[in-house]
Design a protein around this motif. Structure first.
Motif, mmCIF file in Angstrom:
data_model
loop_
_atom_site.group_PDB
_atom_site.id
_atom_site.type_symbol
_atom_site.label_atom_id
_atom_site.label_comp_id
_atom_site.label_asym_id
_atom_site.label_seq_id
_atom_site.Cartn_x
_atom_site.Cartn_y
_atom_site.Cartn_z
ATOM 1 N N ASN A 161 0.824 -1.205 0.000
ATOM 2 C CA ASN A 161 0.000 0.000 0.000
ATOM 3 C C ASN A 161 0.857 1.254 0.000
ATOM 4 O OD1 ASN A 161 -2.368 -1.488 0.008
ATOM 5 N ND2 ASN A 161 -2.483 -1.578 2.252
ATOM 6 N N HIS A 162 1.956 1.177 0.741
ATOM 7 C CA HIS A 162 2.896 2.295 0.770
ATOM 8 C C HIS A 162 3.443 2.562 -0.632
ATOM 9 C CE1 HIS A 162 6.886 4.000 2.635
ATOM 10 N NE2 HIS A 162 6.221 4.894 1.948
ATOM 11 N N PHE A 163 3.838 1.501 -1.316
ATOM 12 C CA PHE A 163 4.377 1.620 -2.674
ATOM 13 C C PHE A 163 3.337 2.235 -3.613
ATOM 14 C CE2 PHE A 163 4.677 -0.304 -6.920
ATOM 15 C CZ PHE A 163 5.976 0.019 -7.281
ATOM 16 N N LEU A 164 2.088 1.737 -3.554
ATOM 17 C CA LEU A 164 1.053 2.233 -4.453
ATOM 18 C C LEU A 164 0.695 3.685 -4.165
ATOM 19 C CD1 LEU A 164 -1.294 -0.884 -4.605
ATOM 20 C CD2 LEU A 164 0.356 -0.105 -6.319
ATOM 21 N N ARG A 165 0.669 4.052 -2.880
ATOM 22 C CA ARG A 165 0.352 5.437 -2.539
ATOM 23 C C ARG A 165 1.453 6.374 -3.051
ATOM 24 N NH1 ARG A 165 -4.395 6.950 -1.665
ATOM 25 N NH2 ARG A 165 -4.771 5.660 0.183
ATOM 26 N N THR A 166 2.709 5.925 -2.958
ATOM 27 C CA THR A 166 3.822 6.737 -3.453
ATOM 28 C C THR A 166 3.706 6.939 -4.955
ATOM 29 O OG1 THR A 166 5.249 5.845 -1.712
ATOM 30 C CG2 THR A 166 6.336 6.908 -3.585
ATOM 31 N N LEU A 167 3.367 5.882 -5.678
ATOM 32 C CA LEU A 167 3.237 5.998 -7.128
ATOM 33 C C LEU A 167 2.010 6.801 -7.519
ATOM 34 C CD1 LEU A 167 5.260 4.901 -9.186
ATOM 35 C CD2 LEU A 167 5.489 3.875 -6.945
ATOM 36 N N GLU A 213 8.782 15.788 -14.452
ATOM 37 C CA GLU A 213 7.418 15.252 -14.358
ATOM 38 C C GLU A 213 7.201 14.132 -15.355
ATOM 39 O OE1 GLU A 213 4.556 18.411 -14.557
ATOM 40 O OE2 GLU A 213 4.830 18.885 -12.440
ATOM 41 N N ILE A 214 7.808 14.260 -16.526
ATOM 42 C CA ILE A 214 7.718 13.164 -17.505
ATOM 43 C C ILE A 214 8.332 11.901 -16.923
ATOM 44 C CG2 ILE A 214 8.567 12.367 -19.741
ATOM 45 C CD1 ILE A 214 8.378 15.270 -20.713
ATOM 46 N N ALA A 215 9.505 12.038 -16.270
ATOM 47 C CA ALA A 215 10.171 10.873 -15.672
ATOM 48 C C ALA A 215 9.286 10.218 -14.625
ATOM 49 C CB ALA A 215 11.501 11.301 -15.052
ATOM 50 N N LEU A 216 8.609 11.013 -13.793
ATOM 51 C CA LEU A 216 7.709 10.456 -12.776
ATOM 52 C C LEU A 216 6.496 9.802 -13.415
ATOM 53 C CD1 LEU A 216 7.782 13.263 -10.051
ATOM 54 C CD2 LEU A 216 8.911 11.041 -9.974
ATOM 55 N N GLN A 217 5.993 10.378 -14.489
ATOM 56 C CA GLN A 217 4.824 9.807 -15.150
ATOM 57 C C GLN A 217 5.167 8.471 -15.803
ATOM 58 O OE1 GLN A 217 1.308 9.510 -15.138
ATOM 59 N NE2 GLN A 217 1.651 11.719 -14.936
ATOM 60 N N VAL A 218 6.361 8.390 -16.403
ATOM 61 C CA VAL A 218 6.809 7.113 -16.974
ATOM 62 C C VAL A 218 6.932 6.068 -15.872
ATOM 63 C CG1 VAL A 218 8.695 5.940 -18.160
ATOM 64 C CG2 VAL A 218 7.971 8.203 -18.936
ATOM 65 N N LEU A 219 7.450 6.474 -14.704
ATOM 66 C CA LEU A 219 7.543 5.569 -13.564
ATOM 67 C C LEU A 219 6.167 5.064 -13.152
ATOM 68 C CD1 LEU A 219 8.938 4.233 -11.119
ATOM 69 C CD2 LEU A 219 8.841 6.458 -9.961
ATOM 70 N N ALA A 220 5.192 5.955 -13.137
ATOM 71 C CA ALA A 220 3.833 5.548 -12.778
ATOM 72 C C ALA A 220 3.269 4.551 -13.784
ATOM 73 C CB ALA A 220 2.939 6.782 -12.685
ATOM 74 N N PRO A 246 -0.849 4.630 -14.135
ATOM 75 C CA PRO A 246 -0.724 5.861 -14.915
ATOM 76 C C PRO A 246 -1.848 6.830 -14.593
ATOM 77 C CG PRO A 246 -1.584 4.093 -16.281
ATOM 78 C CD PRO A 246 -1.185 3.464 -14.984
ATOM 79 N N LYS A 247 -1.609 8.073 -14.789
ATOM 80 C CA LYS A 247 -2.586 9.107 -14.463
ATOM 81 C C LYS A 247 -3.918 8.921 -15.188
ATOM 82 C CE LYS A 247 -3.024 14.142 -14.081
ATOM 83 N NZ LYS A 247 -2.325 15.436 -14.262
ATOM 84 N N PRO A 248 -3.938 8.628 -16.505
ATOM 85 C CA PRO A 248 -5.231 8.437 -17.171
ATOM 86 C C PRO A 248 -6.068 7.324 -16.521
ATOM 87 C CG PRO A 248 -3.504 8.688 -18.801
ATOM 88 C CD PRO A 248 -2.826 8.565 -17.477
ATOM 89 N N GLU A 249 -5.418 6.257 -16.074
ATOM 90 C CA GLU A 249 -6.159 5.157 -15.441
ATOM 91 C C GLU A 249 -6.699 5.580 -14.087
ATOM 92 O OE1 GLU A 249 -5.189 0.698 -13.762
ATOM 93 O OE2 GLU A 249 -4.283 1.336 -15.673
ATOM 94 N N GLY A 259 5.919 1.243 5.699
ATOM 95 C CA GLY A 259 5.024 0.137 5.370
ATOM 96 C C GLY A 259 3.592 0.633 5.421
ATOM 97 N N ASP A 260 2.735 -0.076 6.183
ATOM 98 C CA ASP A 260 1.339 0.341 6.320
ATOM 99 C C ASP A 260 1.115 1.243 7.526
ATOM 100 O OD1 ASP A 260 0.638 -1.102 4.081
ATOM 101 O OD2 ASP A 260 0.203 -2.937 5.212
ATOM 102 N N ASN A 261 2.179 1.553 8.248
ATOM 103 C CA ASN A 261 2.062 2.370 9.463
ATOM 104 C C ASN A 261 2.546 3.789 9.201
ATOM 105 O OD1 ASN A 261 1.250 0.057 10.982
ATOM 106 N ND2 ASN A 261 3.400 -0.557 11.106
ATOM 107 N N GLU A 262 1.883 4.742 9.889
ATOM 108 C CA GLU A 262 2.336 6.120 9.860
ATOM 109 C C GLU A 262 2.928 6.446 11.224
ATOM 110 O OE1 GLU A 262 -0.486 8.962 8.561
ATOM 111 O OE2 GLU A 262 -0.817 8.028 6.594
ATOM 112 N N ILE A 263 4.191 6.876 11.232
ATOM 113 C CA ILE A 263 4.916 7.121 12.480
ATOM 114 C C ILE A 263 5.086 8.623 12.665
ATOM 115 C CG2 ILE A 263 7.087 6.743 13.713
ATOM 116 C CD1 ILE A 263 7.356 4.118 12.211
#
Length: 1011
Positions: A399-405, A436-443, A449-452, A510-514
């Motif tokens: 979840n942490h990974f997906l939220r970051t992306l 921003e292009i580099a981050l979008q390619v990463l997504a 991706p942003k459109p999805e 991870g799934d915790n906020e500290i």
């Protein structure tokens, strides 16, 4: 080295160190009201129009004159005049055709329809928005004057150098001046250092750069030739581009020697005849002079160069000047730009670090989202190469990974799209800021991706764009309702690490906020200082790889009831109480071909320097990746890594005292690159400079070989360069160098062949002076037409074939030629005389054997002019000598394919089939002998010889003896002379650099460590 003109640039006023008020006072202008129309008109008269001045277009007659003002051409013209004066029209006409053909080829290749300054002029914006008479107005750009208040917005081309007085999210693209691949964020802060590099003058914008984002207002501080691009134009105008290349110099020296030798031989001819003038003596003297002059040399050199140009074009290198092609083979140092030359000029996200998850490695290049993401964990000190990796499949990360992306995808204005045009083959393209292009390619690679995400229900509510004053961007999104009832609003934030951390009160593990607390003993929390120390350590690890690091954060947002989410939000309130997500490392990756190309340069004894406007840490990291410096040496205190400030502050004497010139120079200005070329020249090194921006053009002009990028390069750089790479690939430079070496080696081969021909003819003619006819006149062992025919028809085509010989296996495993080593090395001179004397001796021997051994030695009378029964023996001997020398010259062409190896082995003869021009010229040259000897009228009236029969036995015998002699001679050379090849030097060069750096590493750091 030839002397170069000194570039005089007037010292500029450091307006970047002035406050806005001081600049306004200096130019007597009002920031709000601008200048009056009357004052602007007066300043236009004082300062001149805002345009670049040039030297005018290319003059066709000057290009043509350079083709004719050649010593060897002058000698050929003299021979032509003498031939016509003695009514020998055939010889004169042939030589004249040679001169015209050479001039036409050289003129066509060198003539350029456009001139460098024309391209510079066209880069200026045609209009400019200024404040005049308290009103905003648009004026022609050439009427802008110092003190004008100029306004520019997103997409504008800036028309003059300006000190900023007001900005809003301003970013400019200064790649053409600084080489910096990323847009530069501008601000109003005063800069203290007067000699600050252009790329770091953040309160100034420059003429001909473009506004990528935002808007601004500035006071014009420089127009026309007083702008930064104008200073480059001044440099280009002052650089002496009329220098001759080493090949031209050597051919000129050879021409002077030939001219002197021809005069001496003519005097010898007249001296033997006791200086009694007659047409017979004059014709013989002209024959000797013609035998001394390699008539085909100029044409063969020019055509060989022209064929070389075609071959270079096939490997995607366009040669603009024929005379510079051979210079590539002498290159000892290549000074290369980084962005777009060694790198792809496309920002790519390659690393990511999330608390708890550890490091992630991202594969793939460019805009293509087909790469993969691997989770590496914290690695616990293990090297990256042996770290345990786990592939993250699509959106199956934590979840942490997906939220970051999600943050990377949504806090992002870039668009990624796949082109649908048939000719594009489905390539991916992007619009937006490079980071921003580099981050979008990463997504896209992560499956979010942003459109999805938008299609799933994420809806943009508000945006706080990137601001250089806060160095971050945030967006407010309404999230789709989930099955568990969650949804609501989220704020996503990205920006510089130090600016984002200050907004965070907790971090995601991870799934915790500290919670981050100021007290280290608070339960369930982490001390903020310890957290910042941890982030700094991770930041340093990514920074050491030359990565630009962005930080991502988010929080769930709950607005007070009745709040207008569009108009009532305050940025300072929105961007607080954030949760830290992770770090993303972005960089401009090197081309895959760059490292092998650099190593191949080392194998060829060529050293590579990187001179870039980019950040020092980024430059050093890329330099390690492409093997410009060893990857296992420290960056701090490295004497081979400098900033432009350090290098420029050194005097020429201090630079000359350096044991090694720096291999990496960051934050370069145009003068830095010129200074590096000058330092190399003072060490008698032969320098090539590669580049693509306007900032590279002075060094491209000053360098021995200027190489511009064809795709990303500006018109100015292309016009200033000698060679243009159509694929912008550094590896193509290696092919170009190899081609330059091949051409130079081939020129040595055919020069040896042509001059050996001349030596052989001189031997026959000079020794032949001893044979007198019944009138006491010297008997021609060979006629003037025979000599001219041998020089042009028999010898020149094989020489041209030698010019097309493929490169030897050792071509790129030999050190570069030294500046002192010319075409006429000791071995070439020795070969020329040894083979020439051998061929001349054999040819004269068969002449004497036929004339005195089988024809009774009768020389008759006037046998040099016409046939008679008494001249039968002379004519038969002359035909035998002509046939012998023809076959010997053809055999010698095979000899010249290699200086040392036996040319008559089965292996070498088998490779002859790859050179179609050579073997066809050999076959045709041998067959042409038959009609020349046996066609009635042509043989006796033109060539002054007659048909032969038994004499062919002597011709074959002479050929066999020459082949045996040449192989014996090469065998002796192989045993007694130093080998031509050297063993691969790339590993030796890397080890030498390691040793040098370990012995000379400084205690203080020579560069910053964080981008």
């Amino acid at each position: 080295m030839a002397k170069r003109k000194t570039v005089q640039v007037e010292k500029e006023v450091p307006f970047h160190t002035f406050t806005v008020e001081q600049v306004a006072e200096h130019f007597s202008t009002n920031i709000h009201e601008g200048l009056s129309s009357q004052e602007a008109a007066e300043r236009l008269k004082k300062y001149g129009s805002n345009e670049l001045q040039g030297n005018g277009g290319v003059k066709w007659y000057k290009v043509l004159w350079r083709q004719l003002a050649n010593v060897l051409v002058v000698i050929l013209l003299i021979a032509t005049i003498l031939s016509f004066a003695t009514k020998d029209f055939a010889e004169g006409a042939v030589i004249l055709v040679i001169i015209i053909m050479n001039a036409a080829i050289g003129f066509w290749q060198e003539y350029n329809a456009e001139q460098t300054m024309e391209a510079l002029r066209n880069m200026s914006s045609p209009t400019a928005k200024v404040i005049r008479d308290e009103n905003r107005t648009t004026v022609p750009n050439n009427q802008v004057v110092p003190g004008d208040i100029m306004i520019f917005e997103d997409g504008d081309v800036i028309g003059a150098d300006c000190r900023l007085v007001e900005t809003f999210n301003l970013e400019t693209d200064e790649a053409l001046l600084t080489g910096e691949s990323l847009p530069v964020q501008k601000n109003l802060d005063v800069i203290e250092k007067e000699d600050e590099p252009l790329g770091d003058r953040l309160n100034v914008v420059f003429s001909s750069t473009t506004v990528v984002k935002g808007r601004a207002k500035g006071i014009v501080i420089g127009t026309g030739m007083k702008t930064q691009i104008g200073q480059i134009a001044t440099s280009l105008m002052n650089v002496d581009s009329s220098e001759t290349t080493p090949l031209q110099k050597r051919l000129n020296k050879m021409a002077y020697f030939i001219f002197l030798a021809a005069i001496i031989l003519v005097i010898i001819v007249f001296a033997v005849h006791k200086f009694k003038y007659s047409n017979e003596v004059a014709i013989y003297a002209i024959s000797v002079a013609i035998a001394m002059i390699p008539e085909g040399l100029v044409a063969v050199v020019t055509l060989t160069m022209a064929f070389g140009v075609r071959r270079m074009a096939q490997v995607k290198a366009i040669v603009r000047r024929l005379s510079s092609l051979e210079s590539l083979g002498a290159v000892t140092n290549i000074c290369s730009d980084k962005t777009g030359t060694l790198t792809q000029s496309k920002m790519v996200a390659v690393r990511m670090w999330l608390p708890g998850d550890g490091y992630y490695r991202i594969t793939g290049t460019g805009f293509d989202p087909d790469g993969e993401i691997y989770q590496q964990g914290e690695m616990n000190g293990a090297s990256e190469s042996n770290a345990q990796e786990q592939l993250v499949v699509n959106d199956e990360g934590s979840n942490h990974f997906l939220r970051t992306l999600q943050a990377a995808s949504l806090c992002n204005m870039a668009e990624l799209r796949k082109t649908t045009r048939p000719q594009s083959h489905g390539e991916w393209s992007a619009i937006g800021d490079p980071t921003e292009i580099a981050l979008q390619v990463l997504a896209y690679k992560a499956g979010v991706p942003k459109p999805e995400l938008l299609s799933q229900g994420f809806k943009l509510i508000a945006e706080f764009p990137f601001d250089s004053s806060v160095k971050r961007m945030s967006v407010l999104y309404q999230a789709p309702e989930q099955q568990d009832g969650t949804g609501g609003h989220f704020i996503f934030l990205k920006g510089a690490t130090e600016r984002v951390i200050g907004c965070c009160t907790r971090y995601r593990n991870g799934d915790n906020e500290i919670l981050l607390s100021e007290e280290s003993n608070e339960k369930g929390s982490m001390d903020r200082k310890a957290f910042e120390t941890m982030i700094t350590e991770k930041l340093d690890i990514l920074a050491d790889k030359g990565l630009r690091v962005l930080t991502l954060a988010y929080r769930r947002f709950e607005a007070a009831p009745g709040t207008d989410l569009v108009h009532d939000l305050v940025r300072e309130e929105v961007e607080q109480d954030m949760t830290f997500l992770g770090l993303v490392g972005i960089y401009d990756p090197p081309r895959a071909e760059s490292r092998p190309a650099v190593l191949q340069c080392y194998d060829a004894g060529i050293r590579v320097h990187m001179l870039t406007g980019d950040h020092p840490a980024t430059a050093a990291a890329i330099a390690k990746e492409v093997a410009i410096i060893p990857s296992d040496v420290p960056t701090k205190g490295n004497p081979l890594i400098m900033t432009a400030g350090q290098f420029d502050s050194m005097s020429d004497e201090e630079v000359d005292k350096l044991i090694e010139l720096p291999r990496v120079v960051a934050r370069c200005s145009p003068n830095t690159k010129v200074k590096m070329i000058a330092a190399l020249h003072r060490r008698n090194l032969f320098a090539a400079m590669t580049g693509d921006g306007v900032n590279d053009s002075p060094s491209l002009k000053t360098a021995d070989v200027g190489i511009a990028m064809g795709q990303s390069g500006s018109d100015v750089a292309k016009q200033a360069a000698d060679i243009v790479l159509t694929d912008d690939n550094f590896a193509t430079i290696v092919h170009a160098v190899a081609e330059g070496r091949r051409i130079f080696a081939n020129i040595q081969k055919f020069i040896s062949h042509l001059l050996s021909t001349n030596v052989a003819e001189i031997v026959v003619l000079i020794v032949g002076l001893a044979i007198k006819d019944d009138d006491g006149q010297a008997v021609f062992p060979m006629s003037a037409v025979q000599i001219l025919f041998l020089n042009m028809i028999t010898s020149s085509p094989p020489a041209m074939g030698l010019g097309l010989e493929p490169a030897s296996e050792s071509n790129m495993h030999e050190p570069p030629r030294s500046a002192k080593q010319g075409l006429f090395s000791r071995e070439v001179i020795m070969d020329t005389f040894v083979y020439g004397l051998a061929m001349g001796a054999l040819c004269f021997s068969v002449f004497c054997v036929v004339l005195f051994g089988f024809e009774g030695g009768e020389t008759g009378s006037s046998c040099n002019r016409e046939y008679s029964e008494a001249c039968e023996g002379v004519f038969r001997a002359r035909a035998t000598a002509y046939a012998s020398l023809t076959l010997l010259l053809l055999a010698h062409a095979i000899n010249c394919r290699s200086f040392r190896a036996s040319s008559w082995s089965f292996k070498n003869l088998k490779t002859l089939r790859h050179n179609k021009m050579l073997w066809m010229s050999l076959v045709i040259g041998a067959l042409v002998v038959i009609p020349c000897i046996y066609i009635p009228g042509l043989n006796r009236s033109v060539f002054k010889h007659t048909g032969i029969s038994y004499e062919w036995g002597f011709v074959i015998a002479a050929l066999v003896l020459f082949i045996l002699f040449s192989d014996l001679y090469k065998f002796i050379k192989r045993r007694t002379m130093k080998p031509l090849t050297v063993r691969a030097a790339s590993e030796l060069e890397m080890e030498r650099m390691r040793t040098f750096m370990s012995q000379h590493t400084q205690n203080d750091s020579v560069m910053e460590t964080k981008p």
